[in-house]
Write a protein that holds these residues in place. Structure first.
Motif, mmCIF file in Angstrom:
data_model
loop_
_atom_site.group_PDB
_atom_site.id
_atom_site.type_symbol
_atom_site.label_atom_id
_atom_site.label_comp_id
_atom_site.label_asym_id
_atom_site.label_seq_id
_atom_site.Cartn_x
_atom_site.Cartn_y
_atom_site.Cartn_z
ATOM 1 N N PHE A 128 0.291 -0.683 11.060
ATOM 2 C CA PHE A 128 0.331 -1.962 10.630
ATOM 3 C C PHE A 128 -0.990 -2.651 11.199
ATOM 4 C CE2 PHE A 128 4.776 -0.786 9.935
ATOM 5 C CZ PHE A 128 5.105 -1.477 8.626
ATOM 6 N N ALA A 129 -1.837 -2.170 11.440
ATOM 7 C CA ALA A 129 -3.027 -2.906 11.691
ATOM 8 C C ALA A 129 -3.453 -3.455 13.249
ATOM 9 C CB ALA A 129 -3.372 -4.112 10.916
ATOM 10 N N MET A 130 -2.403 -2.574 14.065
ATOM 11 C CA MET A 130 -2.290 -3.149 15.437
ATOM 12 C C MET A 130 -2.909 -2.239 16.244
ATOM 13 S SD MET A 130 1.535 -4.256 15.306
ATOM 14 C CE MET A 130 2.106 -5.303 13.918
ATOM 15 N N GLY A 131 -4.168 -2.474 16.584
ATOM 16 C CA GLY A 131 -5.012 -1.768 17.689
ATOM 17 C C GLY A 131 -6.355 -1.879 17.307
ATOM 18 N N SER A 132 -7.259 -1.408 18.187
ATOM 19 C CA SER A 132 -8.623 -1.374 18.187
ATOM 20 C C SER A 132 -9.349 -0.131 18.061
ATOM 21 C CB SER A 132 -9.269 -2.340 19.214
ATOM 22 O OG SER A 132 -8.527 -3.611 19.236
ATOM 23 N N THR A 176 -7.350 -9.321 11.232
ATOM 24 C CA THR A 176 -6.366 -10.151 11.932
ATOM 25 C C THR A 176 -7.045 -10.737 13.156
ATOM 26 O OG1 THR A 176 -4.726 -8.984 10.736
ATOM 27 C CG2 THR A 176 -3.910 -10.387 12.603
ATOM 28 N N GLY A 177 -7.582 -9.834 14.204
ATOM 29 C CA GLY A 177 -8.272 -10.355 15.262
ATOM 30 C C GLY A 177 -9.603 -9.804 15.277
ATOM 31 N N GLY A 178 -10.036 -8.905 14.403
ATOM 32 C CA GLY A 178 -11.365 -8.330 14.427
ATOM 33 C C GLY A 178 -11.288 -6.923 13.828
ATOM 34 N N SER A 179 -10.272 -6.434 12.917
ATOM 35 C CA SER A 179 -10.155 -5.142 12.591
ATOM 36 C C SER A 179 -11.047 -4.589 11.398
ATOM 37 C CB SER A 179 -8.897 -5.019 11.930
ATOM 38 O OG SER A 179 -8.012 -4.754 12.916
ATOM 39 N N ILE A 180 -11.878 -5.751 10.923
ATOM 40 C CA ILE A 180 -13.033 -5.392 10.014
ATOM 41 C C ILE A 180 -14.396 -5.325 10.985
ATOM 42 C CG2 ILE A 180 -14.555 -6.230 8.190
ATOM 43 C CD1 ILE A 180 -12.422 -7.458 6.815
ATOM 44 N N ALA A 310 -3.790 -16.456 23.630
ATOM 45 C CA ALA A 310 -3.072 -17.133 22.311
ATOM 46 C C ALA A 310 -2.770 -16.396 21.176
ATOM 47 C CB ALA A 310 -3.832 -18.387 22.011
ATOM 48 N N TYR A 311 -3.830 -15.455 20.837
ATOM 49 C CA TYR A 311 -3.652 -14.380 19.908
ATOM 50 C C TYR A 311 -2.394 -13.573 20.029
ATOM 51 C CZ TYR A 311 -4.823 -10.367 16.836
ATOM 52 O OH TYR A 311 -4.556 -9.576 15.800
ATOM 53 N N TYR A 312 -2.149 -12.980 21.524
ATOM 54 C CA TYR A 312 -1.215 -11.872 21.816
ATOM 55 C C TYR A 312 0.083 -12.626 21.836
ATOM 56 C CZ TYR A 312 -4.034 -8.177 20.844
ATOM 57 O OH TYR A 312 -4.736 -7.105 20.324
ATOM 58 N N ARG A 361 6.045 -2.608 20.837
ATOM 59 C CA ARG A 361 5.708 -3.715 22.172
ATOM 60 C C ARG A 361 5.563 -5.009 21.053
ATOM 61 N NH1 ARG A 361 1.271 -1.119 23.832
ATOM 62 N NH2 ARG A 361 2.596 -0.023 25.427
ATOM 63 N N ARG A 362 4.815 -5.116 20.164
ATOM 64 C CA ARG A 362 4.592 -6.341 19.433
ATOM 65 C C ARG A 362 5.800 -7.014 19.067
ATOM 66 N NH1 ARG A 362 -1.751 -6.348 17.719
ATOM 67 N NH2 ARG A 362 -2.378 -4.909 18.988
ATOM 68 N N VAL A 363 6.808 -6.050 18.531
ATOM 69 C CA VAL A 363 8.036 -6.737 18.041
ATOM 70 C C VAL A 363 8.688 -7.356 19.000
ATOM 71 C CG1 VAL A 363 10.158 -6.184 16.831
ATOM 72 C CG2 VAL A 363 7.898 -5.270 15.808
ATOM 73 N N ALA A 428 -11.357 -5.384 23.427
ATOM 74 C CA ALA A 428 -12.284 -4.931 22.249
ATOM 75 C C ALA A 428 -12.466 -6.264 21.335
ATOM 76 C CB ALA A 428 -11.820 -3.610 21.557
ATOM 77 N N ASP A 429 -11.529 -7.112 21.265
ATOM 78 C CA ASP A 429 -11.508 -8.053 20.232
ATOM 79 C C ASP A 429 -11.786 -9.582 20.745
ATOM 80 O OD1 ASP A 429 -11.123 -6.620 17.903
ATOM 81 O OD2 ASP A 429 -8.814 -6.329 18.543
ATOM 82 N N LEU A 430 -12.305 -9.551 22.102
ATOM 83 C CA LEU A 430 -12.454 -10.642 23.091
ATOM 84 C C LEU A 430 -13.315 -11.785 22.122
ATOM 85 C CD1 LEU A 430 -11.966 -11.619 25.666
ATOM 86 C CD2 LEU A 430 -14.334 -10.804 26.472
HETATM 87 N N1 LIG Z 1 -5.715 -6.506 13.267
HETATM 88 C C1 LIG Z 1 -6.575 -6.615 14.076
HETATM 89 O O1 LIG Z 1 -7.555 -7.346 13.572
HETATM 90 C C2 LIG Z 1 -6.920 -5.946 15.256
HETATM 91 C C3 LIG Z 1 -6.273 -6.407 16.675
HETATM 92 N N2 LIG Z 1 -7.149 -5.455 17.452
HETATM 93 C C4 LIG Z 1 -5.071 -6.085 16.610
HETATM 94 O O2 LIG Z 1 -4.584 -5.340 17.213
HETATM 95 O O3 LIG Z 1 -4.197 -7.074 16.370
#
Ligand SMILES: NC(=O)C[C@H](N)C(=O)O
Length: 497
Positions: A128-132, A176-180, A310-312, A361-363, A428-430
């Motif tokens: 689900f795009a959650m990770g770096s 979403t936070g840096g995934s590209i 804030a993102y998390y 964890r995120r849910v 990693a997405d700082l």
């Molecule tokens: N989805 C993203 O852009 C990656 C970000 N590292 C996240 O885990 O949320």
């Protein structure tokens, strides 16, 4: 064969248009490359051999009939497995969607097909795009072609690794936070997060809807621009899609120069926690920009320090709501449906079995942050920080045309190194996260190799919303200067597999 896979997308398209190569030849060369190296890299979750060849044959037939071809007709592409593809499996890197075959194409998928781009298959990603790091894929990690024991970034590690190992000249990611951008940085490829709303999210499985953005990935800035123009533009099927002309990104990539431009260096993105070689290459990039005639100034954006926190809160909150739809009733996996469990239990058993640890964890985090009594303290505060970050950007863009920073604080880390430490992973997405929170556009492009480990470093360029063309104007100028200085890391020092 080898030569075909080393061409840029622009060169490939030109050779197909002139008849020097057929789309079938090009597709076969890439399928052979996938066959030869992907067992080691694991960039793809699904290769659509027959579909790709059928698309290629259609391009060759069109050309033979004298019909007009699009600018990327016949060029192969690797599609992140987060976009729905009619008749072709879409898993989002999760067990919960294993075996799901969507009945429709995402708008991005449809635009690629309409433009005669050849879709080779679907690429690996963090669930689900959650990770770096792409280690959170339920289907096993992807290796970084520069060193297979290292991560290719995430969540779009499969798309970046496909480019860096010459399995495709083009790919699509989501950010979403840096995934590209983070995968682009650690693989010496180019990745662009367009302005929020610039590329349709219809058929792109939702993680955090106020942040998610699809975008182009390639080995050169011009190739990314050509792909950007194919996928961008208003879509009535996505209510957040911007109804405005697509910025002239191809023209900008072709006329790149930074003469007289004002470029801001973000003060907060350096110092402690940054790898020495990353900062060294970044400082050399700043010098290069000065030599090219740009005016470089240092800027402070004090709120960026709180962006990660804030993102998390925001991303997990939106994820907890979006992922509620995976209830075992509508799509994919269903566990415990044997007559002895209630519907509620089937949902719970399926989510327990179908989601991996990071998604759970995120849910949980998001549900907590949104719960009554905590909402104002957590979600509410995070939204206020988001506003402050947007204001920092607005103030900065009154003074400069674009801003720059390293894309990531370090080069690619080892697979497993941060797997048990979510906070280290989040770092990693700082440098990339503030851009998503504000909805701006940003690019990562190769910035040489770090002297201490010989691994790729990424340069991030940030532009105001709807000014995506500035990324390409600056990016192509910088790319040309870096190639002169260091050689193109991928084209000349390509990783050996
Ligand atoms: N989805 C993203 O852009 C990656 C970000 N590292 C996240 O885990 O949320």
């Amino acid at each position: 064969m080898t030569d075909i896979i080393r061409l840029t997308a622009a060169e490939t398209a030109a050779k197909i248009a002139s008849g020097e190569l057929t789309a079938v030849e090009v597709t076969e060369a890439h399928l052979a490359r996938i066959e030869a190296v992907d067992e080691k890299v694991h960039a793809f979750l699904h290769v659509d051999r027959e579909g790709a060849l059928a698309q290629a044959r259609a391009v060759d037939a069109k050309r033979a009939a004298g019909e007009p071809l699009g600018p990327l007709a016949g060029v192969p592409l690797a599609l992140k497995d987060i976009f729905t593809t009619e008749g072709v499996p879409t898993t989002v890197g999760s067990k919960i969607l294993e075996g799901w075959i969507p009945p429709y194409d995402a708008t991005v998928t449809k635009r690629l097909k309409d433009a005669d781009v050849v879709i080779l298959g679907k690429t690996n990603m963090d669930e689900f795009a959650m990770g770096s790091s792409t280690e959170n894929s339920a289907y096993g990690p992807t290796g970084n072609p520069w060193d297979l024991t290292r991560i290719p970034g995430g969540s779009g590690g499969g798309s970046a690794a496909a480019l860096a190992s010459y399995q495709a000249p083009l790919a699509i990611g989501t950010d979403t936070g840096g995934s590209i951008r983070q995968p682009a940085a650690v693989t010496a490829t180019v990745g662009v997060k367009p302005t929020y709303g610039g590329v349709s999210r219809y058929g792109m499985v939702a993680f955090s809807s106020s942040l998610d953005q699809g975008g182009p990935c390639a080995r050169t800035v011009l190739d990314a621009a050509l792909l950007h123009e194919v996928i961008a533009g208003h879509d009535p099927m996505d209510s957040t899609s911007i109804d405005a002309p697509v910025p002239p990104v191809v023209e900008a990539a072709r006329s790149g120069n930074v003469q007289g431009l004002r470029i801001g260096v973000i003060k907060e993105f350096s110092g402690e926690g940054y790898q020495a070689g990353v900062l060294q290459r970044f400082n050399e990039a700043v010098e290069t920009l000065r030599e090219l005639g740009a005016e470089v100034v240092e800027l402070s954006c004090p709120s960026f320090t709180y962006a990660l926190a804030a993102y998390y809160l925001i991303a997990p909150s939106e994820c907890s709501s979006n992922l509620a739809r995976f209830d075992a009733m509508r799509y994919g996996l269903r566990v415990g449906d044997d007559g002895s469990h209630s519907a509620e239990d089937v949902t719970a058993l399926t989510r327990e079995a179908g989601f991996g640890a990071e998604v759970k964890r995120r849910v949980i985090l998001g549900t907590y942050a949104l719960s009554s009594g905590y909402y104002d303290a957590y979600y509410g505060s995070a939204q206020k920080v988001r506003t402050l970050i947007t204001r920092d950007f607005e103030r900065a863009f009154e003074q400069v045309d674009v801003m720059i920073s390293p894309t990531t604080p370090t080069t690619a880390f080892a697979i497993g190194e941060r797997a048990d430490d979510p906070l280290a992973m989040y770092l990693a997405d700082l440098c990339t996260i503030p851009v998503n929170l504000a909805g701006n556009a940003a690019m990562s492009l190769p910035c040489g190799l770090a002297p201490e480990d010989g691994l790729p470093v990424g340069l991030q360029i940030i532009a105001p919303a709807l000014k995506d063309d500035r990324l390409y104007r600056v990016g192509s100028a910088v790319e040309a200067a870096f190639v002169k200085k260091w050689g193109h890391p991928l084209l000349e020092e390509a990783p050996q597999l």
